[in-house]
Design an enzyme around this catalytic site. Sequence first.
Site, PDB file in Angstrom:
ATOM      1  N   ASP A 190       3.779  -5.696   0.724  1.00  0.00           N
ATOM      2  CA  ASP A 190       2.028  -6.220  -0.031  1.00  0.00           C
ATOM      3  C   ASP A 190       1.686  -5.047   0.479  1.00  0.00           C
ATOM      4  OD1 ASP A 190       1.404  -8.533  -1.591  1.00  0.00           O
ATOM      5  OD2 ASP A 190       0.302  -9.375  -0.145  1.00  0.00           O
ATOM      6  N   LYS A 204      -1.326  -5.286  -4.429  1.00  0.00           N
ATOM      7  CA  LYS A 204      -2.114  -5.467  -5.562  1.00  0.00           C
ATOM      8  C   LYS A 204      -2.930  -4.205  -5.139  1.00  0.00           C
ATOM      9  CE  LYS A 204      -1.277 -10.097  -5.765  1.00  0.00           C
ATOM     10  NZ  LYS A 204      -0.472 -10.174  -4.718  1.00  0.00           N
ATOM     11  N   MET A 261     -11.822  -8.703   2.144  1.00  0.00           N
ATOM     12  CA  MET A 261     -11.958  -7.596   1.061  1.00  0.00           C
ATOM     13  C   MET A 261     -13.546  -7.896   0.419  1.00  0.00           C
ATOM     14  SD  MET A 261      -8.749 -10.023   0.491  1.00  0.00           S
ATOM     15  CE  MET A 261      -9.368 -11.516   0.486  1.00  0.00           C
TER      16      MET A 261
END
Length: 273
Positions: free
Chosen positions: A43, A64, A179
């Site tokens: 990632d 992502k 996040m």
Amino acid sequence: MDDETADPRPGTVYLVGSGPGDPDLLTVKAKRLLETADVVLHDKLPGPEIIETLPEDRREDVGKRAGGERTPQSEINERLVELAREGKSVVRLKGGDSFVFGRGGEEAEYLAAREVPFEVVPAVTSAIAAPAVAGIPVTHRDHASSVSFVTGHEDPTKEESAVDWEALAATGGTIVVLMGVGRLPDYTEALLEAGMAPETPVALVERGTWPGQQVATSTLETIVDARDEEGIEPPAVTVIGEVAGTRERVLEFLANESDRATERAEPTASDEV
């Protein structure tokens, strides 16, 4: 069927957490697997220094970004199975711990359903490590006997949030949001509406343990302004609760200790003779 025509035994997929991003905070097992794996699917969050140590011919970027997926999760799942069935040793490298808002659980289920051998390699989650390196404990005998971990980036297909902010506001412990920089105005407003005190300390830790780490501290009522003034961007961890107020005392001690160390290092008159 003889050995030459038999299907190769599947390789193993290792679901590895990289920790908060500092290479020194990788587990011994994670480091060994990264050095020996045939391929690493990583990632964006393992940390630039960790990713840069991986040979380009053995790594695949399947990260992502906020606002849209660079690689759909379905393609990542299929790629893990494909590589393992080729007999390869595969590391699926994620930031923090892969089972803490990292979709590691989904990948484990997918592999298990297809009878692909896998192993989970836990790590220190950034939900704890990022606040810690900023001088903030997520629990404290005087301030918080519980901690709640919340994602600020829920599945966009959900019709409504699964996070009960009113219940979280009533717990009296620490709330750690991962996040959640973009949605900071939404959940701070939800907590205020639920009755959490406007003066509740809040800290934002951007890129904890990475080069360029930044920290912004304020209150529940003013943290959005502090975020904008300091230019805090993802990835960042939000810490809400009285523990966030301990940072200033820790920093004051460290600053004083640094001053004392400097004074001890300065030559005295007798040293100069």
